[in-house]
Design a protein around this motif. Structure first.
Motif, PDB file in Angstrom:
ATOM      1  N   UNK A  37      38.438  -8.039  30.344  1.00 26.71           N
ATOM      2  CA  UNK A  37      37.260  -7.760  29.954  1.00 26.71           C
ATOM      3  C   UNK A  37      37.497  -7.491  28.066  1.00 26.71           C
ATOM      4  N   UNK A  38      38.685  -6.613  28.075  1.00 27.18           N
ATOM      5  CA  UNK A  38      38.794  -6.259  26.588  1.00 27.18           C
ATOM      6  C   UNK A  38      39.347  -7.770  25.992  1.00 27.18           C
ATOM      7  N   UNK A  39      40.049  -8.515  26.569  1.00 31.00           N
ATOM      8  CA  UNK A  39      40.798  -9.542  25.923  1.00 31.00           C
ATOM      9  C   UNK A  39      39.550 -10.743  25.791  1.00 31.00           C
ATOM     10  N   UNK A  40      38.718 -10.878  26.529  1.00 31.12           N
ATOM     11  CA  UNK A  40      37.736 -11.694  26.048  1.00 31.12           C
ATOM     12  C   UNK A  40      36.858 -11.067  25.046  1.00 31.12           C
ATOM     13  N   UNK A  41      36.536  -9.795  25.129  1.00 29.86           N
ATOM     14  CA  UNK A  41      35.760  -9.283  23.873  1.00 29.86           C
ATOM     15  C   UNK A  41      36.376  -9.661  22.546  1.00 29.86           C
ATOM     16  N   UNK A  42      37.797  -9.349  22.405  1.00 30.96           N
ATOM     17  CA  UNK A  42      38.524  -9.441  21.131  1.00 30.96           C
ATOM     18  C   UNK A  42      38.495 -11.181  20.697  1.00 30.96           C
ATOM     19  N   UNK A  43      38.808 -11.863  21.851  1.00 29.67           N
ATOM     20  CA  UNK A  43      38.580 -13.363  21.429  1.00 29.67           C
ATOM     21  C   UNK A  43      37.377 -14.029  21.351  1.00 29.67           C
ATOM     22  N   UNK A  44      36.307 -13.593  21.912  1.00 28.99           N
ATOM     23  CA  UNK A  44      35.116 -13.839  21.543  1.00 28.99           C
ATOM     24  C   UNK A  44      34.539 -13.551  20.315  1.00 28.99           C
ATOM     25  N   UNK A  45      34.871 -12.194  19.950  1.00 37.69           N
ATOM     26  CA  UNK A  45      34.437 -11.668  18.615  1.00 37.69           C
ATOM     27  C   UNK A  45      35.179 -12.560  17.486  1.00 37.69           C
ATOM     28  N   UNK A  46      36.521 -13.147  17.640  1.00 36.13           N
ATOM     29  CA  UNK A  46      37.381 -13.797  16.811  1.00 36.13           C
ATOM     30  C   UNK A  46      36.468 -15.025  16.746  1.00 36.13           C
ATOM     31  N   UNK A  47      36.158 -15.454  17.647  1.00 39.41           N
ATOM     32  CA  UNK A  47      35.421 -17.122  17.752  1.00 39.41           C
ATOM     33  C   UNK A  47      34.000 -16.804  17.141  1.00 39.41           C
ATOM     34  N   UNK A  48      33.144 -15.720  17.187  1.00 41.44           N
ATOM     35  CA  UNK A  48      31.936 -15.393  16.680  1.00 41.44           C
ATOM     36  C   UNK A  48      32.261 -15.280  15.155  1.00 41.44           C
ATOM     37  N   UNK A  49      33.275 -14.728  14.590  1.00 35.17           N
ATOM     38  CA  UNK A  49      33.455 -14.634  13.260  1.00 35.17           C
ATOM     39  C   UNK A  49      33.776 -16.098  12.608  1.00 35.17           C
ATOM     40  N   UNK A  50      34.611 -16.879  13.558  1.00 34.23           N
ATOM     41  CA  UNK A  50      35.078 -18.204  12.865  1.00 34.23           C
ATOM     42  C   UNK A  50      33.876 -18.909  12.832  1.00 34.23           C
ATOM     43  N   UNK A  51      32.829 -18.723  13.708  1.00 37.70           N
ATOM     44  CA  UNK A  51      31.578 -19.693  13.878  1.00 37.70           C
ATOM     45  C   UNK A  51      30.752 -19.201  12.726  1.00 37.70           C
ATOM     46  N   UNK A  52      30.637 -17.969  12.470  1.00 35.48           N
ATOM     47  CA  UNK A  52      29.830 -17.575  11.451  1.00 35.48           C
ATOM     48  C   UNK A  52      30.426 -17.918  10.010  1.00 35.48           C
ATOM     49  N   UNK A  53      31.687 -17.868   9.836  1.00 37.35           N
ATOM     50  CA  UNK A  53      32.111 -18.566   8.631  1.00 37.35           C
ATOM     51  C   UNK A  53      31.994 -19.994   8.467  1.00 37.35           C
ATOM     52  N   UNK A  54      32.162 -20.410   9.557  1.00 37.18           N
ATOM     53  CA  UNK A  54      32.144 -21.825   9.738  1.00 37.18           C
ATOM     54  C   UNK A  54      30.559 -22.565   9.233  1.00 37.18           C
ATOM     55  N   UNK A  55      29.499 -21.603   9.873  1.00 40.07           N
ATOM     56  CA  UNK A  55      28.349 -21.881   9.544  1.00 40.07           C
ATOM     57  C   UNK A  55      27.889 -21.653   8.303  1.00 40.07           C
ATOM     58  N   UNK A  56      28.408 -20.611   7.571  1.00 41.14           N
ATOM     59  CA  UNK A  56      28.170 -20.574   5.988  1.00 41.14           C
ATOM     60  C   UNK A  56      28.760 -21.547   5.266  1.00 41.14           C
ATOM     61  N   UNK A  57      29.834 -22.129   5.766  1.00 40.18           N
ATOM     62  CA  UNK A  57      30.736 -23.382   4.804  1.00 40.18           C
ATOM     63  C   UNK A  57      29.783 -24.409   5.150  1.00 40.18           C
ATOM     64  N   UNK A  58      29.147 -24.618   6.599  1.00 40.81           N
ATOM     65  CA  UNK A  58      28.343 -25.761   6.565  1.00 40.81           C
ATOM     66  C   UNK A  58      27.158 -25.842   5.592  1.00 40.81           C
ATOM     67  N   UNK A  59      26.371 -24.552   5.737  1.00 42.80           N
ATOM     68  CA  UNK A  59      25.274 -24.527   4.933  1.00 42.80           C
ATOM     69  C   UNK A  59      25.400 -24.820   3.231  1.00 42.80           C
ATOM     70  N   UNK A  60      26.714 -24.504   2.874  1.00 41.37           N
ATOM     71  CA  UNK A  60      26.852 -24.507   1.482  1.00 41.37           C
ATOM     72  C   UNK A  60      27.356 -25.943   1.198  1.00 41.37           C
TER      73      UNK A  60
END
Length: 653
Positions: free
Chosen positions: A33-56
């Motif tokens: 559970x803890x590991x998935x939370x850490x990795x999913x959080x990293x994935x969420x941050x990556x996607x958020x950053x990627x979405x911002x890059x996509x928009x720009x």
């Protein structure tokens, strides 16, 4: 088996050490559970950053897309912006390349897909997590009105970078049109519209025919300009056709035949005069047919008082021609002053104004006559026809605008009141009448000149004569949905002429962009949708102001509409720029710019082959909407860029 059952029963009943076992057993799912939370959080941050890059990336790519054409520049720009905002390898992302496409008209789409490595979930067989984004960007247009205020002064005939500036301007306007042509088509399909108006300006504007077509009462039917009157005070006498009286004249007494013959043949006699007193000429004949002496008719004729002997009655045929004289007057001298002319026919379509080209000839009554009056009553006077070209003098203004910083327009400055509807002559426009213009010494109200009756040059200074200067640009065009061929044909006719009066250009740019006023062409809404209004002001030079030039404000040296009694300084009587007059026109320009923005229009300013001073920069809606272009290609790029910015750039997905 029985033993095993008993053992398990005892173990179940014995609770000693259970906590340790339970904790040990729970560590595995807890770690997951803890590991998935850490990795999913990293994935969420990556996607958020990627979405911002996509928009720009999508916004940047759409911004550079011209004529709705997907090019390598669009693709490259989008990828550059994506890479800048989402550097390769960030978050351990696997290498990928974003895909940039044009899925439909006016839209740029960016998609990207990759994976990032897991840090904890790798222990449980989950080595990577997917990261995917997608976004669309488009320029959102509604009804759009664009007013092009274009400097077409004489310097636009100069060459810069191998191109004639006026041709570069034509190309730039067409580039703007091409940039927005897809938008125009889309709006038209949606029941909306994109329109253009063009206001060429120099020292005045050509809007008179448009005003007359809108309402003839917007123009004066009389105008007063610096001109001259011909003074006719020298009397001359014109002979009328002589009147004739005739009949027999009988000699008082009797004569011999020879004396009677002498009587009949008496020579012609003149009498009366001098003119204007009537003059007479008396002639004698033998009879009404004009024959010479005939004894049977002239001496002792049948029925005469005395018909016998050596002395008899004598008669002759007398003809008296009486000439009366009309007193007329010839040219004495000229008086240069403000003169009023009737322009009621001049301003009409196909109308004209007849004027005398000299003061040769005579008039029936002594007095002073302007060129129009002289053409109507002069005898022997040569005349010509003046046809209006449509250029105007501005309506009444005030001399209180003295170059200060206030942007508040005085009530007397009717020229700067954008939406004022004419109601009297002070608020009406005057037609320019260059054929009737004659200037005089600075500040004078009246000057006399003893030049000859055929003198047709302008009196400028100190009894010297030279031609004054005036210019009339091509006719402006009201807001309309142009097609490219019509626009190109109009642009090709633009001819460089005149000096640079920014104020008159911006005043009329505002009038064409207004939703009220004499034209009220622009819109707040159309077909249930809002309207955007833009004024693009292009110039290749600084403001000028001349004392001796016939501009939209008349001839300042004599009309004194802008400076008033202070007038033009004595060293500025010719066509040189005057500092005091210049500052007043610059202040009018600032007021006109402010009035334009107050209408709700967005103002763009382009300096072509010239720097922008604070007046021009501040005229734009913001500093980002004021820029310069040093050559043809740069000018085209500026116009294209404006076309690409006047829509609302937005994300649609």
């Amino acid at each position: 088996m029985a033993f095993l059952c008993r053992f398990l029963a005892r173990l179940f009943a014995d609770r000693a050490g259970n906590v340790l076992a339970i904790v040990g057993a729970g560590m595995i799912p807890l770690a997951m559970m803890i590991g998935s939370g850490i990795d999913i959080s990293r994935a969420y941050m990556a996607k958020s950053r990627m979405q911002s890059a996509c928009d720009a990336a999508s916004l940047a790519a759409r911004r550079v897309m011209r004529n709705d054409t997907f090019t390598s520049e669009v693709d490259r720009t989008g990828k550059e912006f994506f890479a800048f905002n989402y550097p390769a390898g960030i978050y351990g992302t696997e290498a990928f390349t974003p895909v940039i496409t044009k899925p439909q008209a006016g839209v740029v789409r960016v998609t990207a897909a990759s994976r990032i490595p897991t840090a904890v979930m790798n222990l449980f067989g989950f080595r990577t997590l997917p990261v995917e984004v997608s976004c669309n960007a488009s320029l959102n247009f509604v009804n759009t009105d664009i007013v092009l205020v274009l400097d077409v002064t004489g310097s636009m005939n100069d060459t810069v970078g191998g191109s004639v500036k006026i041709q570069a301007l034509r190309d730039a306007v067409l580039a703007l049109y091409d940039e927005l042509a897809p938008v125009q088509a889309q709006l038209r399909a949606q029941g909306q519209r994109l329109r253009y108006s063009i206001v060429p300006y120099s020292s005045t504007v050509n809007v008179g025919r448009l005003l007359y077509a809108q309402n003839p009462s917007y123009l004066r039917t009389n105008t007063t300009v610096p001109s001259r009157v011909a003074n006719f005070n020298q009397p001359v006498y014109a002979a009328n056709s002589p009147t004739r009286s005739e009949g027999w004249q009988i000699y008082n007494g009797t004569l011999t035949s020879s004396d009677c013959q002498t009587y009949v043949g008496q020579s012609e006699q003149a009498g009366g005069g001098p003119a204007p007193t009537p003059t007479t000429v008396t002639r004698y004949f033998g009879n009404s047919a004009g024959n010479g002496f005939s004894q049977s008719r002239n001496w002792g004729w049948s029925g005469a008082p005395d018909t016998s002997n050596t002395y008899r009655s004598c008669r002759r045929w007398r003809v008296v021609e009486t000439t009366t004289y009309e007193t007329r007057y010839s040219h004495s001298n000229w008086t240069y002053r403000q003169v009023s002319f009737d322009v009621s026919n001049y301003i009409k379509p196909s109308g004209s104004l007849t004027f005398a080209t000299s003061a040769v000839g005579t008039v029936p009554t002594a007095g002073s006559y302007n060129a129009q009056q002289l053409a109507a009553i002069g005898s022997g006077t040569s005349t010509a026809q003046s046809v209006w070209n449509g250029c105007i003098e501005e309506r009444d203004t005030t001399t209180s605008i003295d170059g200060g910083s206030s942007l508040s327009i005085p009530s007397a400055a009717k020229d700067l009141n954008i939406n004022l509807i004419p109601s009297d002559d002070s608020s009406r426009w005057r037609p320019m009448v260059p054929d009737l213009l004659f200037t005089r010494n600075v500040g004078s109200t009246s000057d006399n000149h003893n030049g000859g009756a055929t003198d047709t040059t302008l009196w400028i200074k100190n009894n010297s004569y030279s031609s004054g200067y005036w210019a009339c640009p091509d006719e402006a065009r009201r807001l309309a949905e142009w097609d490219r061929s019509t626009l190109n044909a109009y642009l090709q006719k633009l001819a460089p002429v005149g000096g640079t009066y920014h104020d008159i250009g911006m005043i009329w740019g505002a009038r064409f962009a207004s939703t009220r006023g004499v034209f009220a062409d622009a819109c707040e809404t159309y077909a249930g949708m809002p309207c955007n209004r833009h004024v693009i002001f292009m110039t290749d030079g600084a403001q000028t102001a001349y004392c001796g030039v016939y501009s939209a404000y008349g001839v300042e040296r004599n009309d004194m509409r802008v400076m008033g009694s202070t007038n033009c300084s004595s060293d500025s009587q010719t066509n040189s720029v005057t500092a005091n007059l210049l500052s007043r026109h610059e202040q009018r320009f600032r007021m006109a710019c402010n009035a334009t923005k107050n209408l709700g229009a967005s103002v763009w300013v382009i300096g072509f082959d010239t720097s922008l001073n604070s007046n021009l920069i501040n005229c734009a809606t913001n500093a980002g909407q004021a820029d310069t272009a040093t050559n043809r290609d740069a000018l085209i790029a500026k116009f294209r860029a404006i076309g690409n910015k006047i829509g609302a750039l937005r994300l649609t997905q």
